[in-house]
Design a protein around this motif. Structure first.
Motif, PDB file in Angstrom:
ATOM      1  N   PHE A  15       1.740  11.998  -8.952  1.00 25.21           N
ATOM      2  CA  PHE A  15       0.932  12.166 -10.160  1.00 25.21           C
ATOM      3  C   PHE A  15      -0.375  12.896  -9.853  1.00 25.21           C
ATOM      4  O   PHE A  15      -0.830  13.727 -10.640  1.00 25.21           O
ATOM      5  CB  PHE A  15       0.655  10.819 -10.826  1.00 25.21           C
ATOM      6  CG  PHE A  15       1.866  10.216 -11.445  1.00 25.21           C
ATOM      7  CD1 PHE A  15       2.398  10.731 -12.623  1.00 25.21           C
ATOM      8  CD2 PHE A  15       2.502   9.144 -10.847  1.00 25.21           C
ATOM      9  CE1 PHE A  15       3.527  10.184 -13.200  1.00 25.21           C
ATOM     10  CE2 PHE A  15       3.642   8.588 -11.416  1.00 25.21           C
ATOM     11  CZ  PHE A  15       4.158   9.109 -12.596  1.00 25.21           C
ATOM     12  N   CYS A  16      -0.967  12.591  -8.725  1.00 21.52           N
ATOM     13  CA  CYS A  16      -2.209  13.279  -8.332  1.00 21.52           C
ATOM     14  C   CYS A  16      -1.954  14.760  -8.090  1.00 21.52           C
ATOM     15  O   CYS A  16      -2.747  15.609  -8.517  1.00 21.52           O
ATOM     16  CB  CYS A  16      -2.796  12.629  -7.076  1.00 21.52           C
ATOM     17  SG  CYS A  16      -3.435  10.975  -7.370  1.00 21.52           S
ATOM     18  N   VAL A  17      -0.872  15.079  -7.411  1.00 22.39           N
ATOM     19  CA  VAL A  17      -0.530  16.485  -7.156  1.00 22.39           C
ATOM     20  C   VAL A  17      -0.277  17.203  -8.473  1.00 22.39           C
ATOM     21  O   VAL A  17      -0.773  18.317  -8.692  1.00 22.39           O
ATOM     22  CB  VAL A  17       0.699  16.584  -6.216  1.00 22.39           C
ATOM     23  CG1 VAL A  17       1.223  18.007  -6.145  1.00 22.39           C
ATOM     24  CG2 VAL A  17       0.343  16.064  -4.835  1.00 22.39           C
ATOM     25  N   LEU A  18       0.471  16.602  -9.364  1.00 20.51           N
ATOM     26  CA  LEU A  18       0.739  17.199 -10.667  1.00 20.51           C
ATOM     27  C   LEU A  18      -0.551  17.387 -11.461  1.00 20.51           C
ATOM     28  O   LEU A  18      -0.771  18.435 -12.074  1.00 20.51           O
ATOM     29  CB  LEU A  18       1.724  16.339 -11.455  1.00 20.51           C
ATOM     30  CG  LEU A  18       2.133  16.856 -12.830  1.00 20.51           C
ATOM     31  CD1 LEU A  18       2.841  18.197 -12.709  1.00 20.51           C
ATOM     32  CD2 LEU A  18       3.023  15.850 -13.529  1.00 20.51           C
ATOM     33  N   PHE A  19      -1.428  16.413 -11.426  1.00 23.09           N
ATOM     34  CA  PHE A  19      -2.708  16.501 -12.132  1.00 23.09           C
ATOM     35  C   PHE A  19      -3.555  17.660 -11.596  1.00 23.09           C
ATOM     36  O   PHE A  19      -4.124  18.429 -12.365  1.00 23.09           O
ATOM     37  CB  PHE A  19      -3.471  15.175 -12.014  1.00 23.09           C
ATOM     38  CG  PHE A  19      -4.818  15.207 -12.665  1.00 23.09           C
ATOM     39  CD1 PHE A  19      -4.932  15.172 -14.047  1.00 23.09           C
ATOM     40  CD2 PHE A  19      -5.975  15.287 -11.902  1.00 23.09           C
ATOM     41  CE1 PHE A  19      -6.177  15.213 -14.663  1.00 23.09           C
ATOM     42  CE2 PHE A  19      -7.217  15.331 -12.503  1.00 23.09           C
ATOM     43  CZ  PHE A  19      -7.321  15.291 -13.879  1.00 23.09           C
TER      44      PHE A  19
ATOM     45  N   THR B 174       0.839  -1.210   0.000  1.00 21.94           N
ATOM     46  CA  THR B 174       0.000   0.000   0.000  1.00 21.94           C
ATOM     47  C   THR B 174       0.870   1.254   0.000  1.00 21.94           C
ATOM     48  O   THR B 174       0.599   2.215  -0.714  1.00 21.94           O
ATOM     49  CB  THR B 174      -0.930  -0.006   1.230  1.00 21.94           C
ATOM     50  OG1 THR B 174      -1.677  -1.206   1.242  1.00 21.94           O
ATOM     51  CG2 THR B 174      -1.863   1.185   1.198  1.00 21.94           C
ATOM     52  N   PHE B 175       1.915   1.238   0.825  1.00 15.94           N
ATOM     53  CA  PHE B 175       2.828   2.378   0.877  1.00 15.94           C
ATOM     54  C   PHE B 175       3.489   2.625  -0.481  1.00 15.94           C
ATOM     55  O   PHE B 175       3.597   3.769  -0.933  1.00 15.94           O
ATOM     56  CB  PHE B 175       3.903   2.143   1.948  1.00 15.94           C
ATOM     57  CG  PHE B 175       4.885   3.257   2.038  1.00 15.94           C
ATOM     58  CD1 PHE B 175       4.544   4.448   2.650  1.00 15.94           C
ATOM     59  CD2 PHE B 175       6.154   3.124   1.481  1.00 15.94           C
ATOM     60  CE1 PHE B 175       5.455   5.495   2.717  1.00 15.94           C
ATOM     61  CE2 PHE B 175       7.067   4.149   1.544  1.00 15.94           C
ATOM     62  CZ  PHE B 175       6.712   5.358   2.163  1.00 15.94           C
ATOM     63  N   THR B 176       3.912   1.580  -1.146  1.00 12.26           N
ATOM     64  CA  THR B 176       4.545   1.706  -2.458  1.00 12.26           C
ATOM     65  C   THR B 176       3.579   2.276  -3.490  1.00 12.26           C
ATOM     66  O   THR B 176       3.933   3.173  -4.257  1.00 12.26           O
ATOM     67  CB  THR B 176       5.071   0.332  -2.936  1.00 12.26           C
ATOM     68  OG1 THR B 176       5.949  -0.196  -1.956  1.00 12.26           O
ATOM     69  CG2 THR B 176       5.792   0.453  -4.260  1.00 12.26           C
ATOM     70  N   VAL B 177       2.355   1.783  -3.484  1.00 13.63           N
ATOM     71  CA  VAL B 177       1.346   2.271  -4.438  1.00 13.63           C
ATOM     72  C   VAL B 177       1.046   3.748  -4.178  1.00 13.63           C
ATOM     73  O   VAL B 177       0.992   4.561  -5.109  1.00 13.63           O
ATOM     74  CB  VAL B 177       0.064   1.404  -4.365  1.00 13.63           C
ATOM     75  CG1 VAL B 177      -1.078   2.052  -5.139  1.00 13.63           C
ATOM     76  CG2 VAL B 177       0.338   0.019  -4.907  1.00 13.63           C
ATOM     77  N   LEU B 178       0.856   4.116  -2.914  1.00 11.61           N
ATOM     78  CA  LEU B 178       0.578   5.521  -2.573  1.00 11.61           C
ATOM     79  C   LEU B 178       1.749   6.434  -2.931  1.00 11.61           C
ATOM     80  O   LEU B 178       1.550   7.529  -3.455  1.00 11.61           O
ATOM     81  CB  LEU B 178       0.245   5.653  -1.092  1.00 11.61           C
ATOM     82  CG  LEU B 178      -1.154   5.228  -0.688  1.00 11.61           C
ATOM     83  CD1 LEU B 178      -1.328   5.329   0.815  1.00 11.61           C
ATOM     84  CD2 LEU B 178      -2.197   6.042  -1.413  1.00 11.61           C
ATOM     85  N   SER B 179       2.950   5.995  -2.630  1.00  9.49           N
ATOM     86  CA  SER B 179       4.115   6.838  -2.931  1.00  9.49           C
ATOM     87  C   SER B 179       4.326   7.002  -4.432  1.00  9.49           C
ATOM     88  O   SER B 179       4.936   7.966  -4.878  1.00  9.49           O
ATOM     89  CB  SER B 179       5.376   6.282  -2.269  1.00  9.49           C
ATOM     90  OG  SER B 179       5.686   5.017  -2.799  1.00  9.49           O
ATOM     91  N   PHE B 180       3.798   6.078  -5.212  1.00  9.99           N
ATOM     92  CA  PHE B 180       3.884   6.195  -6.665  1.00  9.99           C
ATOM     93  C   PHE B 180       2.805   7.132  -7.211  1.00  9.99           C
ATOM     94  O   PHE B 180       3.073   7.947  -8.087  1.00  9.99           O
ATOM     95  CB  PHE B 180       3.761   4.804  -7.301  1.00  9.99           C
ATOM     96  CG  PHE B 180       3.830   4.820  -8.802  1.00  9.99           C
ATOM     97  CD1 PHE B 180       5.035   5.024  -9.455  1.00  9.99           C
ATOM     98  CD2 PHE B 180       2.687   4.645  -9.565  1.00  9.99           C
ATOM     99  CE1 PHE B 180       5.113   5.057 -10.836  1.00  9.99           C
ATOM    100  CE2 PHE B 180       2.744   4.669 -10.948  1.00  9.99           C
ATOM    101  CZ  PHE B 180       3.956   4.870 -11.587  1.00  9.99           C
ATOM    102  N   PHE B 181       1.580   7.049  -6.701  1.00 13.28           N
ATOM    103  CA  PHE B 181       0.464   7.802  -7.257  1.00 13.28           C
ATOM    104  C   PHE B 181       0.301   9.221  -6.698  1.00 13.28           C
ATOM    105  O   PHE B 181      -0.240  10.090  -7.383  1.00 13.28           O
ATOM    106  CB  PHE B 181      -0.848   7.032  -7.083  1.00 13.28           C
ATOM    107  CG  PHE B 181      -0.993   5.928  -8.072  1.00 13.28           C
ATOM    108  CD1 PHE B 181      -1.209   6.203  -9.421  1.00 13.28           C
ATOM    109  CD2 PHE B 181      -0.889   4.606  -7.684  1.00 13.28           C
ATOM    110  CE1 PHE B 181      -1.325   5.187 -10.354  1.00 13.28           C
ATOM    111  CE2 PHE B 181      -1.008   3.576  -8.613  1.00 13.28           C
ATOM    112  CZ  PHE B 181      -1.223   3.866  -9.940  1.00 13.28           C
TER     113      PHE B 181
END
Length: 146
Positions: free
Chosen positions: A15-19, A5-12
Motif C-alpha cells: 500500500f505504501c509503494v502504491l501510494f 511485525t512481519f505480517t503487519v509490514l508485509s500488509f502495509f
C-alpha cells in the motif's frame, strides 16, 4: 523480527509503494507541460483488456512549436503504448466517430493531451475530439440530435 511485525509490514508495504507511485504520477501530471498531439488510426476493442482506442501519433498535423526548440520529440513518444481506455457505454460512439473520420463523411479531429517532461515518458491525460474533451463532445452531439 517476530511474526506479528512481519505480517503487519508485509500488509502495509504494498500500500505504501502504491501510494508513493500515485503521488508521483499526480505530481508529474499537475506540474508537467501539457501538450496536444494529433492522432489517427484505431483499434476499438481488445477482449482481454477492455475497450480502448489504439492510435498512432500524426506528427504531420501536430503543432511542434509547443515543444522545446520547436521540434517534435519523436523518440520520447515512441517509448509508450498508444492506447486510451474508455468506459464501455461510450466505446461504440467513439468507434463510429473514428470510422466516420476514416471514411471522411464527418470532419472529426482527434487529439491526445499528454503531461510531458523532456526526456521522460509522456503520460496520457485526455482524449480531445474537435478540441473538446471527449465526454463533452459526445454530450454536445447528443443534444444536437434532440
Amino acid at each position: 523480527m517476530n511474526k506479528k511485525t512481519f505480517t503487519v509490514l508485509s500488509f502495509f508495504i504494498p500500500f505504501c509503494v502504491l501510494f508513493v507511485w500515485v503521488c508521483y504520477l499526480t505530481y508529474i501530471t499537475t506540474t508537467a507541460q501539457q501538450v496536444i498531439v494529433a492522432v489517427h488510426g484505431f483499434d476499438p476493442r481488445d477482449f482481454l483488456s477492455g475497450r480502448y482506442i489504439r492510435y498512432q501519433i500524426d506528427w504531420d498535423n501536430t503543432d511542434c512549436t509547443q515543444f522545446d526548440d520547436n521540434k517534435c520529440p519523436y523518440a520520447d513518444f515512441d517509448k509508450i503504448i498508444h492506447r486510451y481506455y474508455l468506459p464501455e457505454q461510450y466505446a461504440t460512439q467513439i468507434d463510429k466517430l473514428f470510422s466516420d473520420q476514416i471514411l471522411k463523411s464527418e470532419p472529426v479531429r482527434f487529439d491526445i493531451m499528454y503531461a510531458y517532461i523532456k526526456g521522460q515518458e509522456p503520460i496520457t491525460s485526455m482524449l480531445l475530439i474537435n478540441g473538446q474533451e471527449w465526454i463533452d463532445y459526445l454530450q454536445t452531439q447528443h443534444e444536437r440530435k434532440k
